[in-house]
Each structure stands twice: as C-alpha cells, then as structure tokens.
Design an enzyme around this catalytic site. Sequence first.
Site, mmCIF file in Angstrom:
data_model
loop_
_atom_site.group_PDB
_atom_site.id
_atom_site.type_symbol
_atom_site.label_atom_id
_atom_site.label_comp_id
_atom_site.label_asym_id
_atom_site.label_seq_id
_atom_site.Cartn_x
_atom_site.Cartn_y
_atom_site.Cartn_z
ATOM 1 N N CYS A 123 -0.730 2.446 6.447
ATOM 2 C CA CYS A 123 -0.346 1.110 6.894
ATOM 3 C C CYS A 123 -0.063 0.284 5.653
ATOM 4 C CB CYS A 123 -1.440 0.479 7.750
ATOM 5 S SG CYS A 123 -2.993 0.142 6.885
ATOM 6 N N GLY A 179 0.377 -3.806 4.026
ATOM 7 C CA GLY A 179 0.165 -5.238 4.167
ATOM 8 C C GLY A 179 1.440 -5.969 4.550
ATOM 9 N N HIS A 186 -8.871 3.370 -3.009
ATOM 10 C CA HIS A 186 -7.471 3.073 -2.698
ATOM 11 C C HIS A 186 -6.905 2.129 -3.758
ATOM 12 C CE1 HIS A 186 -3.862 1.817 -0.762
ATOM 13 N NE2 HIS A 186 -4.350 0.856 -0.006
ATOM 14 N N CYS A 227 0.797 -1.239 0.000
ATOM 15 C CA CYS A 227 0.000 0.000 0.000
ATOM 16 C C CYS A 227 0.827 1.284 0.000
ATOM 17 C CB CYS A 227 -0.947 0.011 1.203
ATOM 18 S SG CYS A 227 -2.079 -1.370 1.219
#
Length: 399
Positions: A385, A387, A355, A99
């Site tokens: 954050c 993954g 996103h 991300c």
Amino acid sequence: MGKQDILSKSADDVVVTCALRTPFTKGGKGGFKDTPGQDLLHGAFKALIARSKIDPKLVEDIAVGCVLAPGGGATEFRAAALAAGFPASTAVKSLNRQCSSGLQAVVDIANAIKTGMIDVGIGAGVESMSTQYGPGAVTELSDLLKSHKEAANCRVPMGLLSEAMAKDRNVSRKTQDAFAASSYQKAIKAQQQGLFDQEIVPLTVKYTDPKTEEEKTITVSKDDGVRDGITPESLAKIRPAFAKDGSIHAGNASQVSDGAAAVLLMKRSTAEKLGQTILGKYVAASIVGVPPLLMGIGPWASIPVALEKAGIAKDDVDIWEINEAFASQCVWCANELQIDFKKINPKGGAIAFGHPLGCTGARQVSTLLYELKRTNQKIGVSSMCIGTGMGMAAVWVAE
C-alpha cells in the site's frame, strides 16, 4: 499469456542478475542510526559491483527510490554512485512514490530496458529514517489544496487511517496481533537458519554509543529489529498508539528503520553475453489509485491488475511479498483476495524487521527471488500500500 508463457524464456526477457540489501536497523537506536542514507546506498552499490562483477561502465542508468531525503536525495545519490565506482557516464535519478518508491525504481529501469532506452541498469531504494524522519519531514498543504476534501485527506496520518480502516473493516486487535506475532516468529526462524544471508551484505559504519557517547566503528551484518519470543499474548499488553480504544500499536505495525537495497537488471541476451548469473525475471507491474482515506487497501486493488497483465491467476503464485505497513491492512487485503496466509511473507515482513520507506520495494525483490529459488518454486508477487492512497504490485519469476 498464461502460466506457461511467463515460465518460458526469451532473449528479450528483462532479468535480475544481482539483488541485495543492507541489514535493516532500528530507527534512532540501531546500528545505522548515525549513518546517512547516501552512505547506506554507497555500500549497497559497492556490494552490487563486487558480487555481480559487472563492469560499472556498462550500467547506463540508476533509479533510486527514497521518500524523506531533502531534494529527493538526487545530488547525494549521484555522488554515492560515483564514489562506489560508477563512471561519469552512468546516469542517476531519484524518485518518490512513497512506500512503493523502491519497486517503482526497479520497474522504471525494467521498462527502460524493455523499450530499448538502456541495456543495463540498477533499480535501488534507500531510507535513513533515523536522520530524516520527524516533524521536519512533514509537508504542509496550501490553503487551496486544504479546501478540497479529497486533497486534504492526503495529509491524514497513516496510523489514524489504519485505525479507522481496522474498525470500518472489522479487523480485530486479536487478529492483527496474531498476524504480527507470526511475522516475528517467521523472521527470527529465518534469521537463525541463515535464510537472509544471501540477500544481506554487511556494512561497516561509524556508531556513537548512546551510553558512553564514544564513537565506534561497527560492522552490521543482520537485521536488528527482529525479536525472539514475540507472541499474540505479549503483543496484547502493548498500549494502542493512536486511540485509547484502538487496535494498532508499535508491535503490529511496521518498524521505523534504516536500510538500502539494489537490483541489477538487463535483457537475458545481454546477461548471457556477459556471463551474468540470472536470479529471475521481471514480468509485469501495476499502479492503482485508491481513496486517500483507504490507502491500506492498495494491494487489494493493485494485485489483480498485475496478475491480469501477466496473464496468470492468483493460484499460480507460489510466494507473496506483501508489505506489512500495518497488520490490519495486510490481513484485510489477504482475506479479501483470498490468499493463503502460508504463502505470504514466509520469512516475515516489515512488522518484524522494518520498513525503510523508499527501500522496501527494492528489498522485496531479493527476499522473494532467493526464497523462490531455495524452495524450488517459480512465481512470486511483490506488493504494497502507498501513502495518499495507492497500491503497486509486480510479478516475478525465479530461474
């Protein structure tokens, strides 16, 4: 270094002279559902050249963040750059830090400029979740890695992780739905007021009508996931997605979506020599690992490190762009860091407009710098954050 230090200007500052994005559209049904990621990126590249008026020959390297593309998209992204007008001398790479891929791409280019490796570069991000999201995108772990507990945790689905985290950290569904509704309400207001217009470049693409199966040519000019009339009460009616008694659902988690973004960077001295308009400057970034099962706490871990590297305090920050992967993790991080929610995602976030995984980190740069400038504020932080258990953050200053 302190607040006054990062507000001062130096010839060696790494500055942003153009930052833009395509609209974000709903995965599988939005305006870009039939458009490959490479074409979205091509559109962003062409728009960047047109808007900045940069001589493409001056761009030495392009980094593109992407998560789902087979082979990292390396071949297609090089082709997209050439087709957009960059010469053979412009190098291209793809990278995947989940991300934060878009932010990592921008930071990689900034660092290459800082070290003198290049003078001018582009950090970008792209994702076509419509064409590349699903069972085929899942990577299985080998038996060797599955036998290691923490390694095996890297494959636990993020929805389940966020559900567990919400229960463990006592983030109620009511709190999550209130935050999510606010994101929608801020985004629809910003869209109606035209606050995204500066950062968005319309793209004309082919689109197959799902009802008639007729292929059309359409121009997409705005985020199509933003919905009006969303309230905590309307979100409370949606069924939980990951557990019968769960709190996470389609309305309080980031949308699956498609889009691309690009950021042009160079030293201040180079920008002045070329007559480039300066939007802002890059100051510092952090990357921090956290336990895979607690991946949502990434911003909580990475933001203090980025602030320390920049030599500023939390209260010096005017606007925070914290990716809304899930309302649960965003709320928890903000509460733990004691950040004023009025300063977080003032135009809404990923819950409201999407996103596209590898794109978001590059998207945040334009969203943040244009909003800082519009509101006559200076210091911003972008964060997310990641993954498998990481967090990334970066500090920016608007001109």
